[in-house]
Scaffold this active site. Structure first.
Site, PDB file in Angstrom:
ATOM      1  N   ALA A  38       0.817  -1.226   0.000  1.00  0.00           N
ATOM      2  CA  ALA A  38       0.000   0.000   0.000  1.00  0.00           C
ATOM      3  C   ALA A  38       0.844   1.266   0.000  1.00  0.00           C
ATOM      4  CB  ALA A  38      -0.922  -0.006   1.212  1.00  0.00           C
ATOM      5  N   ALA A  43       0.281   1.273  -6.083  1.00  0.00           N
ATOM      6  CA  ALA A  43      -0.899   1.397  -5.225  1.00  0.00           C
ATOM      7  C   ALA A  43      -1.441   2.823  -5.270  1.00  0.00           C
ATOM      8  CB  ALA A  43      -0.546   0.988  -3.796  1.00  0.00           C
ATOM      9  N   HIS A 267       1.756  -7.027 -23.330  1.00  0.00           N
ATOM     10  CA  HIS A 267       0.675  -6.185 -23.860  1.00  0.00           C
ATOM     11  C   HIS A 267       0.442  -6.412 -25.357  1.00  0.00           C
ATOM     12  CE1 HIS A 267       1.099  -4.430 -20.042  1.00  0.00           C
ATOM     13  NE2 HIS A 267       1.943  -3.458 -20.317  1.00  0.00           N
TER      14      HIS A 267
HETATM   15  O1  LIG Z   1       3.354  -2.025 -18.437  1.00  0.00           O
HETATM   16  C1  LIG Z   1       3.822  -0.975 -18.862  1.00  0.00           C
HETATM   17  O2  LIG Z   1       3.023  -0.142 -19.541  1.00  0.00           O
HETATM   18  C2  LIG Z   1       3.342   1.240 -19.636  1.00  0.00           C
HETATM   19  C3  LIG Z   1       2.442   1.792 -20.734  1.00  0.00           C
HETATM   20  O3  LIG Z   1       1.106   1.721 -20.323  1.00  0.00           O
HETATM   21  P1  LIG Z   1       0.044   2.715 -20.932  1.00  0.00           P
HETATM   22  O4  LIG Z   1      -1.247   2.258 -20.375  1.00  0.00           O
HETATM   23  O5  LIG Z   1       0.442   4.095 -20.475  1.00  0.00           O
HETATM   24  O6  LIG Z   1       0.137   2.581 -22.398  1.00  0.00           O
HETATM   25  C4  LIG Z   1       4.811   1.465 -19.940  1.00  0.00           C
HETATM   26  O7  LIG Z   1       5.104   2.843 -19.869  1.00  0.00           O
HETATM   27  C5  LIG Z   1       5.647   0.721 -18.905  1.00  0.00           C
HETATM   28  O8  LIG Z   1       7.024   0.852 -19.227  1.00  0.00           O
HETATM   29  C6  LIG Z   1       5.268  -0.731 -18.863  1.00  0.00           C
HETATM   30  O9  LIG Z   1       5.903  -1.365 -17.757  1.00  0.00           O
END
Ligand SMILES: O=C1O[C@H](COP(=O)(O)O)[C@@H](O)[C@H](O)[C@H]1O
Ligand SMILES: NC(=O)C1=CN([C@@H]2O[C@H](COP(=O)(O)OP(=O)(O)OC[C@H]3O[C@@H](n4cnc5c(N)ncnc54)[C@H](OP(=O)(O)O)[C@@H]3O)[C@@H](O)[C@H]2O)C=CC1
Length: 520
Positions: A38, A43, A267
């Site tokens: 937290a 968080a 992602h």
């Molecule tokens: O998981 C991550 O995502 C961000 C980008 O996320 P977004 O929602 O802003 O597109 C990235 O900046 C980060 O390095 C990475 O760990």
């Protein structure tokens, strides 16, 4: 406060079209979310603000407790004040009401007494409820290195639920889920010994983004899209992630991972899976995830020759990656990567999928671009069949949009085609609609017990299998990044890779004589 269960016409909590399949939340649920870590960055920036929005919009159960848990000796009033500072709302009273639900338990991550103490706090809180079932959501806003010990502590010390039907315990964990196939499997094995998959919610926040959630609707609810979604009509696919900033003090953290582990293996591959998967048997979470796994397993591991790696250097104004004091000297970690993937199945054979991701580039943009094959015997451009290539672009961020680039007759007395677009810009089409943050959706899904937008273990295994050989080659120094300037489009070699994959850029197309555009 709004009610927890809402009607279908009112932002249904229970996803009306899928009610027959799942996801009821009982009205008298004694709901507790325990945020472990937290005191940390995630968080305060993501977890508490997302909980606040859900609370503000009436999506959290009425019988609500939020427990912050961390090692630090925090004063509860200081913690509430700090959290309040991160809540985006002008409604001070609402923010005060929210933070009053928060309490704090100090405890270690490796001591059984600490988890027993947490269990005791939870039991006391659950006993005060109205006799309904208890729902416990453990949110691990912690470094993955401590997941096994924390999950062990939770299992042994704090997993005893009241003996009331409908009680549940779920655990949200954050990436990175390992460093390669082997370490990810080890981690998954450790966690699955303690909790079954049904209780583990692995977050990939890209799955909570609006356009990602739209993907199945767009693909499978539109008769004119489905027949074209294959190698007969689509020539190449690009999935692009661009950020205009570098590591900025996070070099130490980033250097351990690099852009492929940070963004691409998770992602962008999740985006690809939704673009390329077959139609699921139903909208049930496992039917959807079965299809994602299947398509990921059809992808061969990336070869070195199908990849371009980059690392940004100073442009004279902004620092290079190695100028960041937190970056290890001489690091060869890629901050940019473009890779070409091949999906070996009937639908996609012969269609290159390019994933491209980079930090310190020229703009913020995440998009999916499908370029269609040229028309046969182009009546207007016999000499250049590529002149009027259609593209479907789904822009995930910023400013969600879906646009289809197509040829129309240029209005007027002449008879010439011109490229234009069918444009669905969310800002103008859904002016009054609130588009939730990914974390808001995903936490709500976890409360509802909907795992569709969380990563299952076999998805993770398939995703790591695609990138592990390439990652090992990079880790062993067999592949090195080329330089690109901070603020540029990345290394020109990446454009070559994309061109060689068949992408044809239409230089003459300029967006927008559309009057609607100025209203955006
Ligand atoms: O998981 C991550 O995502 C961000 C980008 O996320 P977004 O929602 O802003 O597109 C990235 O900046 C980060 O390095 C990475 O760990
Ligand atoms: N609803 C909306 O909001 C709409 C917005 N638009 C906007 O109009 C603009 C044009 O759109 P669109 O035609 O789709 O996209 P662009 O013309 O910006 O880019 C087309 C493709 O070419 C690549 N590219 C860009 N510059 C170069 C270069 N110098 N050399 C090689 N490749 C390059 C891009 O890659 P990369 O991105 O990787 O650099 C992208 O894959 C965009 O800003 C778009 O957002 C258009 C229609 C609707």
């Amino acid at each position: 406060m709004g009610s927890f269960k809402r009607s279908a016409s009112n932002n249904s909590l229970s996803a009306s079209a899928r009610d027959d399949i799942k996801y009821e939340v009982s009205d008298n649920l004694a709901f507790t979310v325990v945020v472990l870590g937290a005191s940390g960055d995630l968080a305060k920036k993501k977890t508490f603000p997302a909980l606040f929005t859900l609370f503000d919009k009436g999506f959290l159960p009425k019988d609500l407790a939020i427990i912050g848990y961390a090692r630090s000796a925090l004063d509860i009033n200081d913690l509430r004040k700090k959290i309040k500072g991160f809540l985006k709302s002008k409604d001070e009273a609402k923010k005060d009401e929210f933070v009053q639900h928060i309490t704090y338990v100090q405890g270690a991550y490796d001591k059984s007494e600490a988890f027993e103490n947490l269990q005791h706090t939870l039991e006391e809180r659950e006993q005060k409820s109205q006799g309904g079932p208890a729902g416990r959501l453990y949110y691990l806003a912690l470094p993955p290195s401590v997941y096994p010990q924390v999950c062990k502590g939770l299992k042994e010390g704090a997993s005893q639920l009241p003996d009331i039907e409908g009680s549940w315990l779920r655990i949200i964990i954050e990436k990175p889920f390992g460093m390669d196939l082997e370490s990810s499997e080890d981690l998954a094995e450790d966690l699955n010994k303690l909790f079954p998959e049904e209780q583990l919610y692995r977050i990939d926040h890209y799955l909570g983004k609006e356009l990602m959630q739209n993907m199945l609707v767009m693909r499978f609810a539109n008769r004119f899209i489905s027949p074209c979604w294959n190698n007969q009509h689509i020539a190449n696919v690009q999935i692009v992630f661009k950020e205009p900033f570098g590591t900025e003090g996070r070099g130490g953290y980033f250097d351990e991972f690099g852009i492929i582990r940070d963004v691409m293996q998770n992602h962008l591959l999740q985006v690809l899976a939704l673009v390329a998967m077959e139609k699921p048997v139903s909208l049930g979470a496992d039917d959807i995830r079965d299809e994602k796994v299947k398509v990921l397993r059809c992808i061969s591991p990336v070869k070195g020759e199908d990849s371009i790696l980059g690392q940004y250097v100073s442009n004279g104004k902004d620092p290079g990656y190695l100028d960041d004091e937190t970056t290890p000297k001489g690091s060869k970690t890629p901050t940019f990567a473009a890779v070409k993937l091949h999906i070996r199945n009937d639908r996609w054979e012969g269609v290159p999928f390019i994933l491209k991701a980079g930090k310190a580039l020229n703009e913020r943009k995440v998009e999916i671009r499908l370029q269609m094959r040229p028309t046969v015997a182009n009546l207007w451009h016999e000499e250049d069949p590529n002149a009027l290539r259609n593209e479907l672009v789904m822009r995930i961020q910023p400013d969600e949009a879906i646009y289809y680039k197509l040829a129309i007759k240029k209005p007027g007395l002449e008879y010439n085609p011109v490229m234009s677009e069918l444009d669905l810009s969310y800002k103008s089409r859904f002016k009054e609609t609130y588009i939730p943050d990914a974390y808001e959706r995903l936490i709500l899904d976890a409360i509802r017990g909907d795992q569709e937008h969380f990563v299952r273990r076999d998805e993770l295994r398939a995703a790591w299998a695609i990138f592990t050989p390439l990652l090992h080659a990079i880790d062993d120094g067999k592949l090195e990044p080329v330089e690109y300037k901070h603020g540029s489009r990345g290394p020109p070699e990446a454009d070559e890779l994309i061109r060689d994959a068949g992408f044809v850029r239409n230089e003459s197309y300029v967006w927008g004589d559309s009057p609607r555009r100025s209203a955006l």
